[in-house]
Write a protein that holds these residues in place. Structure first.
Motif, PDB file in Angstrom:
ATOM      1  N   LYS A   1      -9.192   0.589 -25.086  1.00 58.62           N
ATOM      2  CA  LYS A   1      -8.308  -0.341 -25.785  1.00 58.62           C
ATOM      3  C   LYS A   1      -9.118  -1.542 -26.270  1.00 58.62           C
ATOM      4  CE  LYS A   1      -4.469   0.774 -22.647  1.00 58.62           C
ATOM      5  NZ  LYS A   1      -3.538   0.224 -21.627  1.00 58.62           N
ATOM      6  N   LYS A   2      -8.437  -2.429 -26.979  1.00 57.20           N
ATOM      7  CA  LYS A   2      -9.017  -3.714 -27.352  1.00 57.20           C
ATOM      8  C   LYS A   2      -8.577  -4.772 -26.344  1.00 57.20           C
ATOM      9  CE  LYS A   2      -9.655  -3.079 -32.318  1.00 57.20           C
ATOM     10  NZ  LYS A   2      -9.380  -3.622 -33.663  1.00 57.20           N
ATOM     11  N   TYR A   3      -9.516  -5.640 -25.969  1.00 57.15           N
ATOM     12  CA  TYR A   3      -9.255  -6.654 -24.960  1.00 57.15           C
ATOM     13  C   TYR A   3      -9.645  -8.029 -25.504  1.00 57.15           C
ATOM     14  CZ  TYR A   3      -9.116  -2.628 -21.786  1.00 57.15           C
ATOM     15  OH  TYR A   3      -8.804  -1.440 -21.184  1.00 57.15           O
ATOM     16  N   PHE A   4      -8.923  -9.052 -25.061  1.00 53.10           N
ATOM     17  CA  PHE A   4      -9.283 -10.417 -25.407  1.00 53.10           C
ATOM     18  C   PHE A   4      -9.232 -11.304 -24.167  1.00 53.10           C
ATOM     19  CE2 PHE A   4      -4.675 -10.295 -26.100  1.00 53.10           C
ATOM     20  CZ  PHE A   4      -4.235 -11.474 -25.521  1.00 53.10           C
ATOM     21  N   PHE A   5      -9.951 -12.415 -24.247  1.00 50.87           N
ATOM     22  CA  PHE A   5     -10.101 -13.345 -23.127  1.00 50.87           C
ATOM     23  C   PHE A   5      -9.028 -14.434 -23.193  1.00 50.87           C
ATOM     24  CE2 PHE A   5     -12.187 -17.466 -21.919  1.00 50.87           C
ATOM     25  CZ  PHE A   5     -12.170 -17.269 -20.544  1.00 50.87           C
ATOM     26  N   ARG A   6      -8.508 -14.808 -22.028  1.00 54.64           N
ATOM     27  CA  ARG A   6      -7.577 -15.936 -21.921  1.00 54.64           C
ATOM     28  C   ARG A   6      -8.087 -16.891 -20.855  1.00 54.64           C
ATOM     29  NH1 ARG A   6      -2.503 -17.986 -22.801  1.00 54.64           N
ATOM     30  NH2 ARG A   6      -1.498 -19.052 -21.061  1.00 54.64           N
ATOM     31  N   LEU A   7      -8.052 -18.178 -21.151  1.00 53.88           N
ATOM     32  CA  LEU A   7      -8.482 -19.228 -20.227  1.00 53.88           C
ATOM     33  C   LEU A   7      -7.266 -20.022 -19.770  1.00 53.88           C
ATOM     34  CD1 LEU A   7     -10.858 -20.912 -18.963  1.00 53.88           C
ATOM     35  CD2 LEU A   7     -10.735 -22.324 -21.044  1.00 53.88           C
ATOM     36  N   GLU A   8      -7.157 -20.216 -18.449  1.00 53.00           N
ATOM     37  CA  GLU A   8      -6.073 -21.022 -17.896  1.00 53.00           C
ATOM     38  C   GLU A   8      -6.645 -22.002 -16.876  1.00 53.00           C
ATOM     39  OE1 GLU A   8      -2.823 -18.832 -16.272  1.00 53.00           O
ATOM     40  OE2 GLU A   8      -2.270 -17.905 -18.197  1.00 53.00           O
ATOM     41  N   CYS A   9      -6.357 -23.289 -17.063  1.00 54.01           N
ATOM     42  CA  CYS A   9      -6.766 -24.327 -16.120  1.00 54.01           C
ATOM     43  C   CYS A   9      -5.535 -25.127 -15.713  1.00 54.01           C
ATOM     44  CB  CYS A   9      -7.813 -25.250 -16.746  1.00 54.01           C
ATOM     45  SG  CYS A   9      -9.286 -24.395 -17.381  1.00 54.01           S
TER      46      CYS A   9
ATOM     47  N   ASN B   1      -3.365 -28.193 -17.893  1.00 51.21           N
ATOM     48  CA  ASN B   1      -2.690 -27.873 -19.154  1.00 51.21           C
ATOM     49  C   ASN B   1      -3.591 -27.282 -20.224  1.00 51.21           C
ATOM     50  OD1 ASN B   1      -0.133 -28.787 -18.253  1.00 51.21           O
ATOM     51  ND2 ASN B   1      -0.695 -30.911 -18.717  1.00 51.21           N
ATOM     52  N   LEU B   2      -4.764 -26.805 -19.838  1.00 55.81           N
ATOM     53  CA  LEU B   2      -5.614 -26.081 -20.784  1.00 55.81           C
ATOM     54  C   LEU B   2      -5.325 -24.593 -20.633  1.00 55.81           C
ATOM     55  CD1 LEU B   2      -7.821 -25.702 -22.843  1.00 55.81           C
ATOM     56  CD2 LEU B   2      -9.525 -25.962 -21.022  1.00 55.81           C
ATOM     57  N   LYS B   3      -4.625 -24.029 -21.584  1.00 57.93           N
ATOM     58  CA  LYS B   3      -4.276 -22.615 -21.588  1.00 57.93           C
ATOM     59  C   LYS B   3      -4.475 -22.102 -23.009  1.00 57.93           C
ATOM     60  CE  LYS B   3      -0.934 -22.831 -17.793  1.00 57.93           C
ATOM     61  NZ  LYS B   3      -1.301 -24.202 -17.375  1.00 57.93           N
ATOM     62  N   GLN B   4      -5.304 -21.087 -23.135  1.00 56.68           N
ATOM     63  CA  GLN B   4      -5.649 -20.637 -24.479  1.00 56.68           C
ATOM     64  C   GLN B   4      -5.928 -19.140 -24.518  1.00 56.68           C
ATOM     65  OE1 GLN B   4      -5.657 -22.456 -27.277  1.00 56.68           O
ATOM     66  NE2 GLN B   4      -6.333 -20.750 -28.558  1.00 56.68           N
ATOM     67  N   ASP B   5      -5.265 -18.427 -25.435  1.00 54.54           N
ATOM     68  CA  ASP B   5      -5.595 -17.043 -25.755  1.00 54.54           C
ATOM     69  C   ASP B   5      -6.658 -17.048 -26.856  1.00 54.54           C
ATOM     70  OD1 ASP B   5      -3.904 -15.694 -24.010  1.00 54.54           O
ATOM     71  OD2 ASP B   5      -2.228 -15.689 -25.420  1.00 54.54           O
ATOM     72  N   PHE B   6      -7.758 -16.321 -26.627  1.00 54.24           N
ATOM     73  CA  PHE B   6      -8.814 -16.206 -27.637  1.00 54.24           C
ATOM     74  C   PHE B   6      -8.656 -14.855 -28.344  1.00 54.24           C
ATOM     75  CE2 PHE B   6     -10.276 -19.295 -24.614  1.00 54.24           C
ATOM     76  CZ  PHE B   6     -11.016 -20.213 -25.343  1.00 54.24           C
TER      77      PHE B   6
ATOM     78  N   TRP C   1      -8.262 -11.251 -18.690  1.00 55.21           N
ATOM     79  CA  TRP C   1      -8.486 -10.346 -19.807  1.00 55.21           C
ATOM     80  C   TRP C   1      -7.199  -9.600 -20.049  1.00 55.21           C
ATOM     81  CZ3 TRP C   1     -12.662 -10.167 -22.995  1.00 55.21           C
ATOM     82  CH2 TRP C   1     -13.786 -10.899 -22.587  1.00 55.21           C
ATOM     83  N   LYS C   2      -6.808  -9.546 -21.321  1.00 55.21           N
ATOM     84  CA  LYS C   2      -5.536  -8.951 -21.676  1.00 55.21           C
ATOM     85  C   LYS C   2      -5.732  -7.891 -22.759  1.00 55.21           C
ATOM     86  CE  LYS C   2      -1.974 -11.743 -21.930  1.00 55.21           C
ATOM     87  NZ  LYS C   2      -1.078 -12.854 -22.375  1.00 55.21           N
ATOM     88  N   SER C   3      -4.863  -6.889 -22.717  1.00 54.00           N
ATOM     89  CA  SER C   3      -4.750  -5.908 -23.787  1.00 54.00           C
ATOM     90  C   SER C   3      -3.329  -6.003 -24.305  1.00 54.00           C
ATOM     91  CB  SER C   3      -5.053  -4.497 -23.269  1.00 54.00           C
ATOM     92  OG  SER C   3      -4.891  -3.543 -24.300  1.00 54.00           O
TER      93      SER C   3
END
Length: 232
Positions: free
Chosen positions: A103-111, A114-119, A62-64
């Motif tokens: 703050k506002k937060y968004f989800f990031r997936l990392e596998c 090579n599956l890496k995605q900021d939502f 989770w990122k801000s």
């Protein structure tokens, strides 16, 4: 006609490959009491060609802005992943929230494959308050005739699932049922329903509901809502 259809299909395929199906479903806003935790209900989807990449190597972040505030692969006290990423469930609990964490937060997936995605297209705004929310009484006023069956519901948000609020509703009037319910955005609310038959002895009686929130350090804060019964 056939050529135009082919171009259209190719365009759709390219659009899907580039952006189409990466998405998250999370609430827009969650309010939480300072010193308590917050559970973010979260589910996600990926492009069809990446679905087989969801395995035990995946981690949730989770990122801000660009700051990582939670990493499920790193043992820490900041929170824990409650969902299962292989099932596209990214539900996460963040601990000990403070006003500066509003703050506002968004989800990031990392596998690892090579599956890496900021939502980033869907973010949740977490608002950390120093006082708990006032519970809601439904109906907000009670003006009925004697002999009427009354159902009075008190509800309070339950943003921290490990420490839901404890509701105390005037119990001398009748039977009380308590439950933890889910809103449309999958956030939770604690409810207490009082059922009784209105009587002349209830006229002018104050009916109150108090929500007690337990913080993670063991301390508590409470808020109350009340109404006065008008029985004719």
């Amino acid at each position: 006609m056939a050529a135009a259809l082919t171009v259209l299909l190719i365009g759709c395929l390219l659009q899907t490959a580039l952006c189409g199906q990466f998405k998250t479903i999370i609430p827009k806003t969650i309010e939480v009491l300072s010193g308590s935790c917050v559970t973010i209900p979260c589910s996600f989807d990926v492009e069809t060609r990446f679905k087989s990449h969801l395995d035990e190597t995946c981690r949730a972040l989770w990122k801000s802005d660009q700051t990582v505030v939670f990493d499920s692969r790193t043992p820490q006290t900041t929170g824990h992943l409650a969902g299962n990423l292989k099932n596209k469930d990214c539900t996460t609990t963040l601990n000990n929230m403070r006003p500066e964490n509003s703050k506002k937060y968004f989800f990031r997936l990392e596998c690892n494959n090579n599956l890496k995605q900021d939502f980033k297209t869907r973010q949740v705004e977490i608002l950390v308050k120093d006082v708990p929310p006032t519970p809601t009484l439904t109906p907000s006023t009670l003006k009925v005739e004697e002999g009427t069956s009354v159902s009075l519901k008190c509800s309070a948000p339950a943003p921290c699932l490990s420490h839901p609020p404890v509701l105390t509703l005037s119990s001398s009037l009748g039977h009380i049922q308590e439950s933890l319910q889910e809103n449309l955005d999958r956030t939770k609310v604690q409810t207490s329903v009082l059922n009784f038959t209105a009587s002349r002895i209830h006229h002018g009686k104050e009916i109150s509901c108090t929500a007690v929130y337990n913080k993670q350090d063991g301390s508590t804060q409470s808020a109350s809502k009340s109404l006065t019964a008008d029985i004719s």
